[in-house]
Enzyme design. Structure first.
Site, PDB file in Angstrom:
ATOM      1  N   ASN A  44     -29.128 -24.932 -49.242  1.00  0.00           N
ATOM      2  CA  ASN A  44     -28.590 -24.227 -48.061  1.00  0.00           C
ATOM      3  C   ASN A  44     -27.078 -24.449 -47.966  1.00  0.00           C
ATOM      4  O   ASN A  44     -26.300 -23.541 -47.678  1.00  0.00           O
ATOM      5  CB  ASN A  44     -29.237 -24.739 -46.772  1.00  0.00           C
ATOM      6  CG  ASN A  44     -30.713 -24.415 -46.669  1.00  0.00           C
ATOM      7  OD1 ASN A  44     -31.217 -23.557 -47.392  1.00  0.00           O
ATOM      8  ND2 ASN A  44     -31.423 -25.104 -45.778  1.00  0.00           N
ATOM      9  N   THR A 204     -22.033 -33.573 -34.835  1.00  0.00           N
ATOM     10  CA  THR A 204     -22.314 -32.222 -34.345  1.00  0.00           C
ATOM     11  C   THR A 204     -23.232 -32.323 -33.124  1.00  0.00           C
ATOM     12  O   THR A 204     -24.173 -33.123 -33.105  1.00  0.00           O
ATOM     13  CB  THR A 204     -22.986 -31.371 -35.443  1.00  0.00           C
ATOM     14  OG1 THR A 204     -24.191 -32.019 -35.862  1.00  0.00           O
ATOM     15  CG2 THR A 204     -22.067 -31.191 -36.638  1.00  0.00           C
ATOM     16  N   GLY A 206     -24.693 -29.420 -31.631  1.00  0.00           N
ATOM     17  CA  GLY A 206     -25.336 -28.121 -31.443  1.00  0.00           C
ATOM     18  C   GLY A 206     -24.480 -27.206 -30.591  1.00  0.00           C
ATOM     19  O   GLY A 206     -23.298 -26.988 -30.884  1.00  0.00           O
ATOM     20  N   GLY A 209     -20.782 -28.141 -29.530  1.00  0.00           N
ATOM     21  CA  GLY A 209     -19.632 -28.309 -30.416  1.00  0.00           C
ATOM     22  C   GLY A 209     -19.717 -29.530 -31.306  1.00  0.00           C
ATOM     23  O   GLY A 209     -20.798 -29.947 -31.733  1.00  0.00           O
ATOM     24  N   ASP A 235     -26.736 -27.108 -41.992  1.00  0.00           N
ATOM     25  CA  ASP A 235     -26.391 -26.927 -43.408  1.00  0.00           C
ATOM     26  C   ASP A 235     -25.258 -25.910 -43.560  1.00  0.00           C
ATOM     27  O   ASP A 235     -24.351 -26.102 -44.379  1.00  0.00           O
ATOM     28  CB  ASP A 235     -27.617 -26.460 -44.196  1.00  0.00           C
ATOM     29  CG  ASP A 235     -28.740 -27.481 -44.151  1.00  0.00           C
ATOM     30  OD1 ASP A 235     -28.446 -28.683 -44.029  1.00  0.00           O
ATOM     31  OD2 ASP A 235     -29.912 -27.067 -44.223  1.00  0.00           O
TER      32      ASP A 235
HETATM   33  O1  RIB Z   1     -31.997 -28.087 -42.830  1.00  0.00           O
HETATM   34  C1  RIB Z   1     -32.989 -27.120 -42.970  1.00  0.00           C
HETATM   35  C2  RIB Z   1     -33.790 -27.369 -44.198  1.00  0.00           C
HETATM   36  O2  RIB Z   1     -34.499 -28.578 -44.060  1.00  0.00           O
HETATM   37  C3  RIB Z   1     -34.851 -26.339 -44.517  1.00  0.00           C
HETATM   38  O3  RIB Z   1     -34.376 -25.276 -45.301  1.00  0.00           O
HETATM   39  C4  RIB Z   1     -35.950 -27.146 -45.178  1.00  0.00           C
HETATM   40  O4  RIB Z   1     -36.159 -26.812 -46.510  1.00  0.00           O
HETATM   41  C5  RIB Z   1     -35.537 -28.596 -45.014  1.00  0.00           C
HETATM   42  O5  RIB Z   1     -34.966 -29.079 -46.163  1.00  0.00           O
END
Ligand code: RIB
Length: 277
Positions: A44, A204, A206, A209, A235
């Protein structure tokens, strides 16, 4: 010239359903729909960094199954260097079982699969990094591998960003090498309880901020009815942050880019843009 971003971490196939509300322990609720989406904190973040314009390499492991093959192709199509992505025989790709409720909140169970099998071969990829480059890690793969990679990257003069998700205690020298440690509120509390002393800490909050070494920045506002899914928002934040730091952005600029990416992420379903696997 901008530096490179190397993400060492997990790749998961996210199996996602929507629920009216999350079940309590021992309770069963019905989910609506089941989607197979690209996920895993490492990938991600890699995809978010690439979307932010960085030259990105993803280092990790997938299994020798359809999910792993699809994931490799997906990253290649997004311009992410997958030469450090190893396919492990007779092992499933990591999976995450995710329920997303009507208010966008999620609960996640990760089944690590190939993510548990990173070893010295993955650490070796760090030897391509140097000053100006960024190593970005999270804690969904073996901690010993993460720690060795952090030490090695820092020793080569690269900047290291450590996202302490999911939370696990880290050796003091690893915490001190990170610039910054990125933690949410719960992870920050756990770090404090463990007596960790980051050189630089970005927390962080959420919708409220973030604060980087105490200097606060407001979140980009997202109306409650626009919040579809918070999965992967952290992510997106980390990936955009690493891309900005590799570009040489100052803290304020990098943080603004990261907050904007986090806000965009909650407005869409799934942990990545266009997430279907
Ligand atoms: O941070 C979100 C992620 O956490 C998801 O995509 C899942 O796969 C876990 O790794």
């Amino acid at each position: 010239m901008a530096g490179r971003v190397l993400v060492l971490g997990s790749l998961n196939v996210d199996l996602v359903t929507r629920v009216e509300r999350h079940p309590r322990p021992g309770e069963t609720v019905l989910g609506e729909g089941l989607r197979r989406l690209a996920g895993g904190k490492g990938a991600n973040q890699a995809v978010a960094a690439a979307a932010a314009g960085a030259d990105v390499a993803m280092v990790g492991c997938v299994g020798d199954d359809a999910g792993g093959a699809a994931y490799r192709a997906r990253l290649e199509a997004r311009g992410v260097d997958v030469s450090g992505l190893r396919t492990v025989e007779d092992t499933p790709t990591g999976h995450a079982l995710i329920a997303v409720s009507d208010d966008g909140e999620n609960s996640i169970v990760v089944v690590p699969g190939a993510n548990d099998l990173l070893d010295e071969r993955e650490v070796a990829a760090v030897d391509t990094l140097g000053p100006g480059d960024v190593l970005l890690v999270q804690l969904e793969v073996p901690r010993t591998v993460v720690c060795t990679a952090v030490r090695r990257a820092a020793g080569r003069g690269a900047r290291v960003v450590v996202n302490t998700a999911p939370y696990a205690a880290l050796p003091p020298d690893v915490v001190a090498l990170a610039d910054p440690v990125v933690a949410n509120e719960l992870e920050m509390a756990a770090l404090a309880e463990a007596g960790a002393e980051p050189r630089s800490l970005l927390v962080t909050f959420g919708a409220n901020g973030a604060a980087w070494d105490g200097a606060t920045s407001p979140a980009v506002e997202v109306a409650a009815d626009e919040v579809l899914d918070t999965t992967g928002a952290g992510d997106a934040f980390c990936g955009a942050l690493a891309a900005a730091l590799a570009r040489g952005d100052e803290r304020d600029t990098a943080l603004a880019a990261a907050l904007a990416a986090g806000a965009d992420a909650v407005r869409r379903e799934g942990a990545q843009a266009d997430p279907e696997l």
